[in-house]
Design a protein around this motif. Structure first.
Motif, short mmCIF file in Angstrom:
data_model
loop_
_atom_site.label_atom_id
_atom_site.label_comp_id
_atom_site.label_asym_id
_atom_site.label_seq_id
_atom_site.Cartn_x
_atom_site.Cartn_y
_atom_site.Cartn_z
N VAL A 104 0.84 -1.20 0.00
CA VAL A 104 0.00 0.00 0.00
C VAL A 104 0.88 1.25 0.00
O VAL A 104 0.59 2.22 -0.70
CB VAL A 104 -0.97 -0.02 1.20
CG1 VAL A 104 -1.64 1.33 1.39
CG2 VAL A 104 -2.01 -1.10 1.01
N TRP A 107 2.12 1.73 -3.47
CA TRP A 107 1.03 2.23 -4.31
C TRP A 107 0.80 3.72 -4.07
O TRP A 107 0.44 4.46 -4.99
CB TRP A 107 -0.27 1.45 -4.09
CG TRP A 107 -0.33 0.23 -4.96
CD1 TRP A 107 -0.33 -1.06 -4.54
CD2 TRP A 107 -0.39 0.18 -6.39
NE1 TRP A 107 -0.38 -1.91 -5.63
CE2 TRP A 107 -0.42 -1.17 -6.78
CE3 TRP A 107 -0.42 1.17 -7.39
CZ2 TRP A 107 -0.48 -1.57 -8.10
CZ3 TRP A 107 -0.48 0.76 -8.72
CH2 TRP A 107 -0.51 -0.59 -9.06
N VAL A 110 3.29 5.46 -6.18
CA VAL A 110 2.91 5.37 -7.60
C VAL A 110 1.74 6.32 -7.89
O VAL A 110 1.74 7.02 -8.92
CB VAL A 110 2.57 3.91 -7.98
CG1 VAL A 110 1.94 3.83 -9.37
CG2 VAL A 110 3.82 3.04 -7.91
N ALA A 111 0.77 6.37 -7.00
CA ALA A 111 -0.39 7.26 -7.20
C ALA A 111 0.04 8.73 -7.23
O ALA A 111 -0.38 9.49 -8.11
CB ALA A 111 -1.42 7.04 -6.09
#
Length: 136
Positions: A104, A107, A110-111
Motif C-alpha cells: 500500500v 502504491w 505510484v499514485a
C-alpha cells in the motif's frame, strides 16, 4: 507474510552454508564469513551495476529518459524504505509487520507520481500550445 520471510531467510541461509562449505571444503580457500561476504556481494554488485548501467544508457536515450530513471531510482529507494520500516515494526513490536502495508505504501508513491506526471503533462501540453500560438 511472516512465513514467507522465514522461508526466504531459510533459503538464503542454506545458500550461504552451501557456498561456505563449497569454498572451504572443495576449493580449499579457507575464507571466513567476512571474506565470503566481500567476494559474493562484490560479484553480485558488479553484475547488477553493469546491468543497471546498460539499462540506464538505453533508457536515458528515450524521451523523458531521465524522468524514467528518476522514477525507478526513487521506487527502488521506496522499496527499501517500506521494508525497513516493516522490519523495524517487527523488531520493536510497534505496529504490525504486514506485507500489505509495504505494498500500500508503494502504491501511494505510484499514485502521487501519476498525479505529478499528469500535472507535468498538462504543463507541457500548455507550453506546446502557447508556442504554436506565438509562432502564428
Amino acid at each position: 507474510m511472516k512465513e514467507i520471510i522465514l522461508m526466504l531467510t531459510e533459503l538464503l541461509n542454506n545458500i550461504h552454508d552451501f557456498i561456505q562449505l563449497y569454498v572451504n571444503d572443495y576449493l580449499n580457500l579457507s575464507l571466513n564469513d567476512k571474506d565470503l561476504h566481500f567476494w559474493i556481494m562484490g560479484i553480485i554488485g558488479i553484475f547488477v551495476f553493469v546491468g543497471v548501467l546498460i539499462f540506464s544508457k538505453m533508457v536515458s536515450k528515450m524521451p523523458y529518459g531521465i524522468t524514467i530513471l528518476s522514477f525507478l531510482y526513487t521506487f527502488t529507494f521506496m522499496v527499501v524504505l517500506v521494508f525497513a520500516i516493516e522490519i523495524q515494526q517487527a523488531i520493536t513490536n510497534r505496529g504490525n509487520m504486514e506485507f500489505e502495508d509495504a505494498i500500500v505504501g508503494l502504491w501511494g508513491y505510484v499514485a502521487f507520481f501519476i498525479v505529478f506526471a499528469a500535472i507535468a503533462w498538462v504543463f507541457l501540453l500548455a507550453k506546446r500550445l502557447l508556442n504554436k500560438l506565438l509562432k502564428k
